[in-house]
Design a protein around this motif. Structure first.
Motif, PDB file in Angstrom:
ATOM      1  N   TYR A 167       0.866  -1.168   0.000  1.00  0.00           N
ATOM      2  CA  TYR A 167       0.000   0.000   0.000  1.00  0.00           C
ATOM      3  C   TYR A 167       0.909   1.226   0.000  1.00  0.00           C
ATOM      4  O   TYR A 167       1.429   1.619   1.056  1.00  0.00           O
ATOM      5  CB  TYR A 167      -0.885   0.024   1.244  1.00  0.00           C
ATOM      6  N   VAL A 221      -4.855  -4.049   8.907  1.00  0.00           N
ATOM      7  CA  VAL A 221      -5.456  -3.317   7.795  1.00  0.00           C
ATOM      8  C   VAL A 221      -6.946  -3.115   8.049  1.00  0.00           C
ATOM      9  O   VAL A 221      -7.655  -4.051   8.441  1.00  0.00           O
ATOM     10  CB  VAL A 221      -5.268  -4.070   6.459  1.00  0.00           C
ATOM     11  N   VAL A 245      -2.596   0.215   8.142  1.00  0.00           N
ATOM     12  CA  VAL A 245      -3.131   0.673   6.860  1.00  0.00           C
ATOM     13  C   VAL A 245      -4.631   0.913   6.963  1.00  0.00           C
ATOM     14  O   VAL A 245      -5.381   0.084   7.490  1.00  0.00           O
ATOM     15  CB  VAL A 245      -2.836  -0.361   5.752  1.00  0.00           C
ATOM     16  N   HIS A 297      -0.238   4.056   6.514  1.00  0.00           N
ATOM     17  CA  HIS A 297      -0.763   4.443   5.201  1.00  0.00           C
ATOM     18  C   HIS A 297      -2.257   4.690   5.324  1.00  0.00           C
ATOM     19  O   HIS A 297      -2.992   3.898   5.913  1.00  0.00           O
ATOM     20  CB  HIS A 297      -0.507   3.332   4.184  1.00  0.00           C
TER      21      HIS A 297
END
Length: 224
Positions: A6, A117, A138, A158
């Motif tokens: 990512y 994530v 993420v 991210h």
């Protein structure tokens, strides 16, 4: 182990063998659950404590209240779950994906994270407090509303394709966190985002966020 990228962040994906999963009726009462699926349930209060969950999937779970206390999640996918008033206290998450979930009133406190994530999730009235991540965290295509990040260490993370509505960063470490495709103009606590990664065009967004936090008075035209 498979790696997902990512932006600059590289994440180890969960390893879940769907054809080898065993359906379970509950997630508490045992020291560990391995290669399991807990699915298609509506519960009033989901309680899990002092348990290790590994190589499994939670799918289409709807819970009015959730309490995870000192739980270790390893290689877990939470898919299309609706979790309300959830408390994740002193938990360890490693290779965990929240996908298409609704986290409404979530509190993640004193957690240790690795390869976590959140993808296409709705996260509202939530707090991420004292999260220690040793790999990037993420967030992709998530919708945030009334969310606070407090005293957390999330370096190298991210965030892309997300919408931020009343999101606050209250201290913490965000060095090299990649916000390049996220509108930061409305965030609170912009002064705590020291060392993050942005595009040059986002400088104006951060400036707007910083100015909005100041108690400024504006002169009338006649005063000039």
């Amino acid at each position: 182990m498979e790696i997902e990228e990512y932006g600059r962040a590289k994440i180890l994906k969960p390893s879940v063998a769907d054809d080898e999963l065993t359906a379970v009726d509950e997630l508490d009462g045992a020291g560990s659950f391995t290669n399991f699926e807990y699915a298609d349930r509506s519960v009033r209060h989901l309680v899990v404590a002092d348990t290790t969950l590994s190589g499994g999937r939670l799918r289409q779970i709807e819970a009015e209240r959730v309490t995870f206390s000192q739980v270790t999640l390893q290689s877990i996918v939470l898919d299309r779950c609706v979790l309300k008033s959830s408390d994740w206290m002193d938990c360890t998450l490693s290779r965990v994906v929240f996908r298409d979930c609704k986290l409404l009133g979530a509190n993640f406190v004193d957690n240790k994270w690795s390869n976590v994530v959140f993808e296409n999730c709705r996260i509202e009235y939530a707090t991420f407090d004292s999260i220690r991540a040793n790999t990037p965290v993420v967030f992709v295509d998530d919708r945030f509303k009334e969310v606070t990040f407090r005293r957390s260490e999330l370096p190298g993370g991210h965030m892309s394709g997300c919408t931020l509505d009343a999101v606050e960063f209250d201290a913490g470490t965000y060095t090299d966190f990649d916000f390049r495709t996220t509108d930061l103009s409305t965030v609170r606590g912009a002064g705590n985002l020291n060392g993050i990664l942005i595009d040059l065009s986002q400088r104006q967004e951060l400036a707007e966020a910083l100015v909005s936090e100041l108690d400024l008075q504006y002169a009338e035209e006649s005063d000039r």
